[in-house]
Design a protein around this motif. Structure first.
Motif, PDB file in Angstrom:
ATOM      1  N   PRO A   4       0.835  -1.210   0.000  1.00 27.39           N
ATOM      2  CA  PRO A   4       0.000   0.000   0.000  1.00 27.39           C
ATOM      3  C   PRO A   4       0.870   1.260   0.000  1.00 27.39           C
ATOM      4  CG  PRO A   4      -0.860  -1.598   1.564  1.00 27.39           C
ATOM      5  CD  PRO A   4       0.450  -2.156   1.065  1.00 27.39           C
ATOM      6  N   THR A  92     -10.144  10.410   7.526  1.00 22.96           N
ATOM      7  CA  THR A  92     -10.879  10.027   6.318  1.00 22.96           C
ATOM      8  C   THR A  92     -10.853  11.174   5.306  1.00 22.96           C
ATOM      9  OG1 THR A  92     -12.279   8.529   7.576  1.00 22.96           O
ATOM     10  CG2 THR A  92     -13.148   9.277   5.450  1.00 22.96           C
ATOM     11  N   ASP A 102      -6.017   5.484  -5.441  1.00 23.73           N
ATOM     12  CA  ASP A 102      -7.031   4.507  -5.824  1.00 23.73           C
ATOM     13  C   ASP A 102      -8.162   4.560  -4.778  1.00 23.73           C
ATOM     14  OD1 ASP A 102      -8.556   2.229  -6.111  1.00 23.73           O
ATOM     15  OD2 ASP A 102      -6.900   0.819  -5.874  1.00 23.73           O
ATOM     16  N   GLN A 104     -10.496   2.621  -3.873  1.00 23.28           N
ATOM     17  CA  GLN A 104     -10.675   1.407  -3.058  1.00 23.28           C
ATOM     18  C   GLN A 104      -9.620   1.313  -1.965  1.00 23.28           C
ATOM     19  OE1 GLN A 104     -10.771  -1.985  -5.679  1.00 23.28           O
ATOM     20  NE2 GLN A 104     -12.862  -2.464  -5.033  1.00 23.28           N
ATOM     21  N   LEU A 105      -8.392   1.660  -2.323  1.00 24.39           N
ATOM     22  CA  LEU A 105      -7.308   1.641  -1.341  1.00 24.39           C
ATOM     23  C   LEU A 105      -7.538   2.738  -0.299  1.00 24.39           C
ATOM     24  CD1 LEU A 105      -4.585   0.573  -0.331  1.00 24.39           C
ATOM     25  CD2 LEU A 105      -3.457   2.089  -1.963  1.00 24.39           C
ATOM     26  N   GLN A 107     -10.350   3.939   0.693  1.00 25.90           N
ATOM     27  CA  GLN A 107     -11.440   3.528   1.579  1.00 25.90           C
ATOM     28  C   GLN A 107     -10.963   2.457   2.566  1.00 25.90           C
ATOM     29  OE1 GLN A 107     -14.791   1.529  -0.107  1.00 25.90           O
ATOM     30  NE2 GLN A 107     -16.169   2.209   1.501  1.00 25.90           N
ATOM     31  N   ALA A 108     -10.159   1.521   2.066  1.00 21.60           N
ATOM     32  CA  ALA A 108      -9.648   0.448   2.934  1.00 21.60           C
ATOM     33  C   ALA A 108      -8.758   1.027   4.035  1.00 21.60           C
ATOM     34  CB  ALA A 108      -8.880  -0.584   2.107  1.00 21.60           C
ATOM     35  N   MET A 109      -7.911   2.007   3.688  1.00 19.46           N
ATOM     36  CA  MET A 109      -7.040   2.634   4.688  1.00 19.46           C
ATOM     37  C   MET A 109      -7.865   3.378   5.725  1.00 19.46           C
ATOM     38  SD  MET A 109      -3.938   4.320   2.499  1.00 19.46           S
ATOM     39  CE  MET A 109      -3.363   5.253   3.911  1.00 19.46           C
ATOM     40  N   GLN A 111     -10.910   2.922   6.583  1.00 18.12           N
ATOM     41  CA  GLN A 111     -11.686   1.991   7.413  1.00 18.12           C
ATOM     42  C   GLN A 111     -10.803   1.323   8.464  1.00 18.12           C
ATOM     43  OE1 GLN A 111     -13.832  -1.016   5.143  1.00 18.12           O
ATOM     44  NE2 GLN A 111     -15.454   0.484   4.810  1.00 18.12           N
ATOM     45  N   ALA A 112      -9.621   0.888   8.056  1.00 18.21           N
ATOM     46  CA  ALA A 112      -8.707   0.217   8.997  1.00 18.21           C
ATOM     47  C   ALA A 112      -8.297   1.190  10.107  1.00 18.21           C
ATOM     48  CB  ALA A 112      -7.484  -0.305   8.257  1.00 18.21           C
ATOM     49  N   ASP A 114     -10.022   3.810  11.100  1.00 18.71           N
ATOM     50  CA  ASP A 114     -11.221   4.054  11.917  1.00 18.71           C
ATOM     51  C   ASP A 114     -11.327   2.970  12.996  1.00 18.71           C
ATOM     52  OD1 ASP A 114     -13.955   5.227  12.443  1.00 18.71           O
ATOM     53  OD2 ASP A 114     -14.548   3.211  11.833  1.00 18.71           O
ATOM     54  N   HIS A 115     -11.101   1.714  12.606  1.00 15.00           N
ATOM     55  CA  HIS A 115     -11.157   0.617  13.587  1.00 15.00           C
ATOM     56  C   HIS A 115     -10.088   0.809  14.651  1.00 15.00           C
ATOM     57  CE1 HIS A 115     -13.412  -2.523  10.906  1.00 15.00           C
ATOM     58  NE2 HIS A 115     -13.976  -1.338  10.919  1.00 15.00           N
TER      59      HIS A 115
END
Ligand code: HEM
Length: 130
Positions: A4, A92, A102, A104-105, A107-109, A111-112, A114-115
């Motif tokens: 990433p 975010t 990208d 999708q990348l 959003q994945a970052m 989200q991770a 955020d967790h």
């Protein structure tokens, strides 16, 4: 395998996201509570978060080789769910504003992270505050 870190554009992109994040925290009233917890000078945390996120995303691992555990470090702070929300919302936005990422990348970052921010909620402070 492409990391990433490489896909987002390496060190300059990570530093740009971190600087945008702390600029937002400093300038947007929505993040005033989060700002208030930090030191007056954000230079050290701008550097620290850049080092952490670089290693986290698969880049140079100097933070992980020499730095403190990020979760232990945050146990000292009174992180409520609302503060974790502020951190996550600012991050975010900082990621979403990075040109050429990208989606999708991105959003994945987001989200991770955020967790991770919500895993830092410190229930002893939350209970004391209630
Ligand atoms: C994924 C979530 C988070 C990450 C990756 C993260 C990362 C970091 C890093 C790398 C530092 C700098 C440490 C150093 O350079 O020694 C830091 C400091 C700090 N963080 Fe976080 N953080 C997160 C969430 C939060 C949240 C939710 C809060 C809410 C209160 C918070 C509050 C602080 C404070 C108060 C400091 C110390 C700042 C100072 O002394 O100026 N962090 N964080």
């Amino acid at each position: 395998m492409t990391t990433p870190y490489a896909r987002i554009g390496g060190e300059p992109a990570v530093a740009a996201i971190v600087n945008r994040f702390y600029d937002l925290v400093e300038q947007d009233a929505a993040f005033a509570d989060l700002r208030a917890l930090h030191a007056a000078d954000l230079a050290a945390v701008r550097h620290g978060l850049t080092r952490f996120l670089s290693g986290w995303a698969g880049g140079p691992r100097d933070w992980f080789d020499h730095g403190p555990c990020i979760m232990s470090l945050h146990r000292a702070f009174p992180i409520t769910p609302a503060l974790a929300d502020q951190w996550s919302a600012a991050m975010t936005r900082a990621i979403a504003a990075q040109a050429g990422l990208d989606p999708q990348l991105a959003q994945a970052m987001a989200q991770a992270l955020d967790h991770m921010a919500h895993a830092m909620v410190n229930l002893s402070f939350t209970e004391n505050a209630a």
